[in-house]
Design a protein around this motif. Structure first.
Motif, PDB file in Angstrom:
ATOM      1  N   TYR A  56      -5.606  11.247  -2.754  1.00 23.59           N
ATOM      2  CA  TYR A  56      -5.353  11.548  -1.197  1.00 23.59           C
ATOM      3  C   TYR A  56      -6.948  12.551  -0.897  1.00 23.59           C
ATOM      4  N   HIS A  57      -7.066  13.733  -1.647  1.00 22.93           N
ATOM      5  CA  HIS A  57      -8.310  14.489  -1.552  1.00 22.93           C
ATOM      6  C   HIS A  57      -9.751  13.410  -1.519  1.00 22.93           C
ATOM      7  N   SER A  58      -9.793  11.818  -2.426  1.00 21.19           N
ATOM      8  CA  SER A  58     -11.027  11.254  -2.556  1.00 21.19           C
ATOM      9  C   SER A  58     -10.934   9.973  -1.433  1.00 21.19           C
ATOM     10  N   ALA A  59      -9.460  10.426  -0.362  1.00 21.74           N
ATOM     11  CA  ALA A  59      -9.441   8.644   1.102  1.00 21.74           C
ATOM     12  C   ALA A  59      -9.714   8.008   0.394  1.00 21.74           C
ATOM     13  N   GLN A  60      -8.891   7.962  -1.581  1.00 29.26           N
ATOM     14  CA  GLN A  60      -8.457   6.910  -1.510  1.00 29.26           C
ATOM     15  C   GLN A  60      -6.689   6.856  -0.920  1.00 29.26           C
ATOM     16  N   LEU A  61      -7.059   6.408   0.054  1.00 31.04           N
ATOM     17  CA  LEU A  61      -4.970   6.687   1.082  1.00 31.04           C
ATOM     18  C   LEU A  61      -4.226   5.480   0.389  1.00 31.04           C
ATOM     19  N   ARG A  62      -5.075   4.416   0.585  1.00 32.74           N
ATOM     20  CA  ARG A  62      -3.632   2.932   0.287  1.00 32.74           C
ATOM     21  C   ARG A  62      -3.658   3.676  -1.177  1.00 32.74           C
ATOM     22  N   SER A  63      -4.141   3.953  -1.931  1.00 34.34           N
ATOM     23  CA  SER A  63      -3.673   3.762  -3.500  1.00 34.34           C
ATOM     24  C   SER A  63      -2.713   5.565  -3.839  1.00 34.34           C
ATOM     25  N   ALA A  64      -3.334   6.740  -2.908  1.00 33.16           N
ATOM     26  CA  ALA A  64      -2.518   7.540  -3.195  1.00 33.16           C
ATOM     27  C   ALA A  64      -0.638   7.129  -2.670  1.00 33.16           C
ATOM     28  N   GLU A  65      -1.056   6.293  -0.864  1.00 32.09           N
ATOM     29  CA  GLU A  65       0.496   6.030  -1.099  1.00 32.09           C
ATOM     30  C   GLU A  65       1.325   4.768  -1.768  1.00 32.09           C
ATOM     31  N   ALA A  66       0.768   4.509  -3.221  1.00 29.25           N
ATOM     32  CA  ALA A  66       1.236   3.302  -3.673  1.00 29.25           C
ATOM     33  C   ALA A  66       2.082   4.366  -4.933  1.00 29.25           C
ATOM     34  N   GLU A  67       0.841   5.266  -5.477  1.00 27.50           N
ATOM     35  CA  GLU A  67       1.523   6.142  -6.453  1.00 27.50           C
ATOM     36  C   GLU A  67       2.842   7.273  -6.174  1.00 27.50           C
ATOM     37  N   LEU A  68       3.215   7.263  -4.291  1.00 26.72           N
ATOM     38  CA  LEU A  68       3.255   8.812  -4.098  1.00 26.72           C
ATOM     39  C   LEU A  68       5.430   7.389  -3.655  1.00 26.72           C
ATOM     40  N   ARG A  69       4.716   6.661  -3.618  1.00 22.79           N
ATOM     41  CA  ARG A  69       6.758   5.394  -2.994  1.00 22.79           C
ATOM     42  C   ARG A  69       6.725   5.162  -4.584  1.00 22.79           C
ATOM     43  N   THR A  70       5.893   5.052  -5.753  1.00 20.17           N
ATOM     44  CA  THR A  70       6.574   4.796  -6.814  1.00 20.17           C
ATOM     45  C   THR A  70       8.233   5.887  -6.917  1.00 20.17           C
ATOM     46  N   ILE A  71       7.134   6.987  -6.573  1.00 21.42           N
ATOM     47  CA  ILE A  71       7.705   8.022  -6.996  1.00 21.42           C
ATOM     48  C   ILE A  71       8.949   8.336  -6.587  1.00 21.42           C
ATOM     49  N   VAL A  72       8.457   8.664  -5.188  1.00 18.52           N
ATOM     50  CA  VAL A  72      10.249   8.495  -4.649  1.00 18.52           C
ATOM     51  C   VAL A  72      10.630   7.168  -4.235  1.00 18.52           C
ATOM     52  N   GLU A  73      10.874   6.111  -4.829  1.00 16.25           N
ATOM     53  CA  GLU A  73      11.904   5.117  -5.312  1.00 16.25           C
ATOM     54  C   GLU A  73      12.602   6.035  -6.814  1.00 16.25           C
ATOM     55  N   ARG A  74      11.543   6.426  -7.488  1.00 14.12           N
ATOM     56  CA  ARG A  74      12.426   7.076  -8.790  1.00 14.12           C
ATOM     57  C   ARG A  74      12.889   7.843  -8.781  1.00 14.12           C
ATOM     58  N   ASP A  75      12.661   8.706  -7.551  1.00 14.38           N
ATOM     59  CA  ASP A  75      13.370  10.394  -7.451  1.00 14.38           C
ATOM     60  C   ASP A  75      13.638  10.234  -5.828  1.00 14.38           C
TER      61      ASP A  75
END
Length: 115
Positions: A56-75
């Protein structure tokens, strides 16, 4: 690019190194270390959440989104991941998609609008 430095050491040493990079605001460096950690321990939320923040802070927003979606899918009740997902979507001008995540993050954190 030689990534040997980013991959050296135990999991704990690399976790410490990633946190140092992040604290120094070298978000791309932190992401390089954390990506390897997440591959090795994909079930752990801490490294994945810090990786998402580094993206997120390095403006790699699609990668940030993918990681965050994985987290919220699990929890689904991981409120900080919900908040970050909402903000990541906002930065991509996907405001309608962001809104439910932001509302849920607020509710999970106990932030209710005053009437």
């Amino acid at each position: 690019m030689d990534t040997t430095y980013y991959e050296q050491g135990t999991l704990a040493e690399r976790w410490d190194r990633a946190q140092l990079f992040f604290a120094a605001k070298d978000y791309a460096g932190a992401a390089r270390v954390l990506a390897g950690l997440v591959e090795e321990v994909p079930e752990q939320t801490g490294p994945r959440l810090l990786l998402a923040r580094a993206y997120y802070h390095s403006a790699q927003l699609r990668s940030a989104e993918a990681e965050l979606r994985t987290i919220v899918e699990r929890d689904p009740v991981e409120h900080y991941a919900r908040l970050m997902l909402g903000r990541t979507l906002q930065r991509q001008a996907r405001h309608e998609e962001a809104e439910p995540h932001l509302r849920l993050a607020s509710a999970l954190a106990g932030d209710f609008p005053e009437e």
